[in-house]
Design a protein around this motif. Structure first.
Motif, PDB file in Angstrom:
ATOM      1  N   GLU A 328       0.826  -1.215   0.000  1.00  6.26           N
ATOM      2  CA  GLU A 328       0.000   0.000   0.000  1.00  6.26           C
ATOM      3  C   GLU A 328       0.858   1.261   0.000  1.00  6.26           C
ATOM      4  O   GLU A 328       0.606   2.217  -0.744  1.00  6.26           O
ATOM      5  CB  GLU A 328      -0.913  -0.014   1.235  1.00  6.26           C
ATOM      6  CG  GLU A 328      -1.811   1.202   1.350  1.00  6.26           C
ATOM      7  CD  GLU A 328      -2.603   1.196   2.655  1.00  6.26           C
ATOM      8  OE1 GLU A 328      -3.002   2.296   3.085  1.00  6.26           O
ATOM      9  OE2 GLU A 328      -2.792   0.112   3.241  1.00  6.26           O
ATOM     10  N   ILE A 329       1.907   1.274   0.837  1.00  7.92           N
ATOM     11  CA  ILE A 329       2.793   2.445   0.930  1.00  7.92           C
ATOM     12  C   ILE A 329       3.442   2.722  -0.415  1.00  7.92           C
ATOM     13  O   ILE A 329       3.471   3.875  -0.903  1.00  7.92           O
ATOM     14  CB  ILE A 329       3.878   2.221   2.004  1.00  7.92           C
ATOM     15  CG1 ILE A 329       3.258   2.207   3.408  1.00  7.92           C
ATOM     16  CG2 ILE A 329       4.970   3.288   1.914  1.00  7.92           C
ATOM     17  CD1 ILE A 329       4.216   1.706   4.479  1.00  7.92           C
ATOM     18  N   LEU A 330       3.960   1.684  -1.056  1.00  6.44           N
ATOM     19  CA  LEU A 330       4.717   1.883  -2.293  1.00  6.44           C
ATOM     20  C   LEU A 330       3.808   2.189  -3.479  1.00  6.44           C
ATOM     21  O   LEU A 330       4.175   2.967  -4.374  1.00  6.44           O
ATOM     22  CB  LEU A 330       5.584   0.653  -2.576  1.00  6.44           C
ATOM     23  CG  LEU A 330       6.661   0.373  -1.508  1.00  6.44           C
ATOM     24  CD1 LEU A 330       7.506  -0.830  -1.900  1.00  6.44           C
ATOM     25  CD2 LEU A 330       7.546   1.593  -1.283  1.00  6.44           C
ATOM     26  N   ARG A 331       2.622   1.623  -3.513  1.00  2.42           N
ATOM     27  CA  ARG A 331       1.668   1.979  -4.575  1.00  2.42           C
ATOM     28  C   ARG A 331       1.248   3.439  -4.444  1.00  2.42           C
ATOM     29  O   ARG A 331       1.048   4.135  -5.449  1.00  2.42           O
ATOM     30  CB  ARG A 331       0.454   1.060  -4.518  1.00  2.42           C
ATOM     31  CG  ARG A 331       0.727  -0.368  -5.006  1.00  2.42           C
ATOM     32  CD  ARG A 331      -0.545  -1.159  -5.198  1.00  2.42           C
ATOM     33  NE  ARG A 331      -0.276  -2.555  -5.485  1.00  2.42           N
ATOM     34  CZ  ARG A 331       0.110  -3.024  -6.687  1.00  2.42           C
ATOM     35  NH1 ARG A 331       0.276  -2.186  -7.690  1.00  2.42           N
ATOM     36  NH2 ARG A 331       0.329  -4.312  -6.847  1.00  2.42           N
ATOM     37  N   ARG A 332       1.114   3.885  -3.205  1.00  2.00           N
ATOM     38  CA  ARG A 332       0.756   5.284  -2.962  1.00  2.00           C
ATOM     39  C   ARG A 332       1.845   6.221  -3.485  1.00  2.00           C
ATOM     40  O   ARG A 332       1.593   7.355  -3.870  1.00  2.00           O
ATOM     41  CB  ARG A 332       0.542   5.495  -1.468  1.00  2.00           C
ATOM     42  CG  ARG A 332      -0.268   6.729  -1.109  1.00  2.00           C
ATOM     43  CD  ARG A 332      -0.742   6.683   0.330  1.00  2.00           C
ATOM     44  NE  ARG A 332       0.329   6.528   1.291  1.00  2.00           N
ATOM     45  CZ  ARG A 332       0.341   5.641   2.275  1.00  2.00           C
ATOM     46  NH1 ARG A 332      -0.675   4.804   2.437  1.00  2.00           N
ATOM     47  NH2 ARG A 332       1.355   5.570   3.118  1.00  2.00           N
ATOM     48  N   GLU A 333       3.090   5.734  -3.485  1.00  2.00           N
ATOM     49  CA  GLU A 333       4.212   6.514  -4.007  1.00  2.00           C
ATOM     50  C   GLU A 333       4.330   6.418  -5.526  1.00  2.00           C
ATOM     51  O   GLU A 333       5.214   7.011  -6.131  1.00  2.00           O
ATOM     52  CB  GLU A 333       5.522   6.053  -3.373  1.00  2.00           C
ATOM     53  CG  GLU A 333       5.633   6.315  -1.875  1.00  2.00           C
ATOM     54  CD  GLU A 333       5.871   7.780  -1.571  1.00  2.00           C
ATOM     55  OE1 GLU A 333       6.366   8.496  -2.465  1.00  2.00           O
ATOM     56  OE2 GLU A 333       5.546   8.218  -0.451  1.00  2.00           O
ATOM     57  N   GLY A 334       3.445   5.621  -6.131  1.00  2.00           N
ATOM     58  CA  GLY A 334       3.418   5.525  -7.585  1.00  2.00           C
ATOM     59  C   GLY A 334       4.198   4.378  -8.174  1.00  2.00           C
ATOM     60  O   GLY A 334       4.405   4.322  -9.403  1.00  2.00           O
ATOM     61  N   PHE A 335       4.621   3.421  -7.355  1.00  2.00           N
ATOM     62  CA  PHE A 335       5.406   2.292  -7.848  1.00  2.00           C
ATOM     63  C   PHE A 335       4.518   1.098  -8.194  1.00  2.00           C
ATOM     64  O   PHE A 335       3.468   0.879  -7.575  1.00  2.00           O
ATOM     65  CB  PHE A 335       6.436   1.850  -6.804  1.00  2.00           C
ATOM     66  CG  PHE A 335       7.493   2.876  -6.524  1.00  2.00           C
ATOM     67  CD1 PHE A 335       8.495   3.121  -7.459  1.00  2.00           C
ATOM     68  CD2 PHE A 335       7.497   3.592  -5.337  1.00  2.00           C
ATOM     69  CE1 PHE A 335       9.484   4.064  -7.209  1.00  2.00           C
ATOM     70  CE2 PHE A 335       8.477   4.539  -5.079  1.00  2.00           C
ATOM     71  CZ  PHE A 335       9.471   4.777  -6.017  1.00  2.00           C
TER      72      PHE A 335
END
Length: 410
Positions: A328-335
Motif C-alpha cells: 500500500e505504501i509503495l503503490r501510494r508513491e506511484g510504484f
C-alpha cells in the motif's frame, strides 16, 4: 574461599509440571555435587493457555481492558515468573536443598523505565552473593527488574535469557546453562531433519550468526551480551544426560577438545525463518526511486532483508504481517509492486563462504534437482541465504542438509 557459580535458566516448558520441575531440580543438584553454587533463573510456567504463562496474562489484559497502562501491564506480566520462582524454590527445598526465591527487583536487577522492553542498567548482586555464601540455591524470576524508583519492569521477548546472561556477567559465573526443549544446537531443526546432529561446540560468532538467520537457540540480545562479555553458554535439555552444545571462544573449545567447525567445514548448519513476504518493485521512470522506497519504509519503521538492486527495480523481503502495508505504501508513491507470500528464508551457515568455490553451485544444484524455485539469494562472509516458497521450505532444508553431508557432523 571463592564461590564457583553456574547460572541455570529453565524455560517455561521446563517448569510447567511437577515432574519437569523435579527433573530441573535434579540438574541443579548435580551442579552442586560438581562443586558449583547454582543460581536458577525461571520463566513463567508453560505456554499460551497455561494459567500463568506470559501470553495467557497478555490475553487476559487485552480481553479485560482496552488500553491498559504500560506500567500496570508490566506489573501484571511479572507475576508469571514470580509464581514460577516460588514454586521452583519450594521444589528444591522438598528435595533437600536450601533455597530462596527472588523477584527481579529483590535480585538487584536495575533497569530503565521503558515498560514492556526495559534494558538492564546494572545488577547489584550483594544479596544473591550473601545467600550463596550460606549454601542456598537462589531462584530468580526472569524477564523482569525494577527502576531506580522501584517500579516493576519487564525486559521484552527472551527476557529470561537476558536475565540469566546478565546475572552470569555480574556474578562472574563459570557458565550459563540454557535448558531448552532440545538436547543442544543441531545442524538443522531435528523436527524437520531427523538425522540432524548435535554441534558439540560453537564459537560465539558461529552461534550468533545461526541465531541471526532464525535458529531458536537463545534470544539474540542475550547471545550478544554473552559474546561481548565472553560468558560461556551451554545449551542443554532436561531429558538428556549429555553436555549439549558449548558456546564459547576458540581457546576454550580447543581446551575442551571440541571440533572448531569454522576451520574444517564450509557449511556446518542450516537455519530458517518462516513468515516472510517478497516485495518486487518496478522503478519505472522514477528518479531516485530506490531512495524513495527505502526512505518510505524507514519512516514507517519497517525492517527489510535480502535487498537486491537492479536497473529496472529492486526486490527485498519483509515480515509477512506487514506485506500488505508495504504494498500500500509503495503503490501510494506511484510504484508498481508485486507481492509473493508466504515465503521462507533458508540459510547455509558456515565460514569463509567467499573463499570456498562451489558452495553456491552445490546449493543451486540441490534445489534445482528437487524442483524447488529460488526466488532470491543473499550472502555474507559466513552465510548464503535463499528465499523459497513456504511450501518448499522443509524439503529445501532436507535436501541441503544431505547435499552438504551434515548428518556426518559431530
Amino acid at each position: 574461599m571463592t564461590v564457583k557459580i553456574v547460572v541455570q535458566k529453565f524455560g517455561g516448558t521446563s517448569v510447567n509440571t511437577r515432574e519437569l520441575r523435579e527433573k530441573a531440580a535434579l540438574k541443579v543438584q548435580e551442579t552442586q555435587k560438581e562443586g558449583f553454587s547454582p543460581v536458577v533463573v525461571v520463566s513463567a510456567m508453560g505456554r499460551k493457555g497455561a494459567p500463568y504463562a506470559t501470553d495467557t496474562l497478555i490475553s487476559l489484559a487485552r480481553e479485560e481492558f482496552s488500553n491498559l497502562d504500560p506500567r500496570d501491564l508490566d506489573l501484571l506480566l511479572s507475576c508469571g515468573e514470580i509464581i514460577s520462582a516460588v514454586v521452583m524454590s519450594q521444589t528444591l527445598r522438598r528435595m533437600g536443598m536450601k533455597s530462596v526465591a527472588f523477584s527481579g527487583a529483590q535480585a538487584g536487577i536495575i533497569t530503565d523505565n521503558h515498560f514492556g522492553d526495559a534494558s538492564i542498567l546494572r545488577v547489584e548482586p550483594d544479596r544473591i552473593k550473601k545467600y550463596l555464601d550460606k549454601g542456598y540455591v537462589v531462584v530468580v524470576a526472569g524477564f523482569q527488574g525494577a527502576t531506580e524508583e522501584g517500579e516493576v519492569t519487564t525486559l521484552g521477548r527472551g527476557g529470561s535469557d537476558t536475565t540469566a546472561v546478565v546475572l552470569g556477567i555480574y556474578l562472574q559465573a563459570d557458565y550459563v546453562d540454557i535448558f531448552t526443549d532440545v538436547n543442544g544446537v543441531f545442524t538443522a531443526d531435528p523436527r524437520i531433519v531427523p538425522e540432524a546432529q548435535i554441534l558439540q561446540g560453537l564459537t560465539y560468532t558461529e552461534a550468533a550468526e545461526m541465531i541471526q538467520q532464525g535458529a531458536k537457540v537463545i534470544h539474540p540480545k542475550a547471545m550478544n551480551l554473552a559474546r561481548e562479555y565472553r560468558i560461556p553458554l551451554r545449551v542443554r535439555s532436561l531429558s538428556d544426560e549429555g553436555k549439549g552444545t558449548l558456546i564459547c571462544d576458540i581457546s576454550t573449545l580447543t581446551k575442551e577438545g571440541l571440533r572448531i567447525l569454522s576451520q574444517e567445514e564450509p557449511v556446518y548448519s542450516i537455519a530458517y525463518r518462516r513468515g516472510l513476504a517478497q516485495v518486487r518493485v518496478n522503478l519505472g521512470d522514477s528518479e531516485n526511486g530506490e531512495l524513495k522506497i527505502f526512505q518510505s519504509l524507514a519512516q514507517e519503521g519497517i525492517s527489510i532483508d535480502l535487498v537486491s538492486l537492479f536497473p529496472e527495480g529492486t526486490a527485498f523481503v519483509v515480515d509477512e504481517t506487514v506485506g500488505s502495508k508495504v504494498e500500500e505504501i509503495l503503490r501510494r508513491e506511484g510504484f508498481e509492486v508485486n507481492l509473493t507470500l508466504p515465503c521462507a528464508k533458508v540459510s547455509l551457515v558456515g565460514s569463509d563462504m567467499a573463499d570456498r568455490p562451489g558452495v553456491v553451485a552445490q546449493l543451486v544444484e540441490a534445489l534445482k534437482d528437487a524442483n524447488i524455485e529460488i526466488l532470491q539469494t543473499g550472502d555474507s562472509h559466513i552465510t548464503i541465504s535463499c528465499l523459497v516458497k513456504s511450501q518448499d521450505m522443509e524439503r529445501a532444508i532436507q535436501v541441503l542438509h544431505h547435499k552438504f553431508r551434515l548428518e556426518k557432523a559431530c
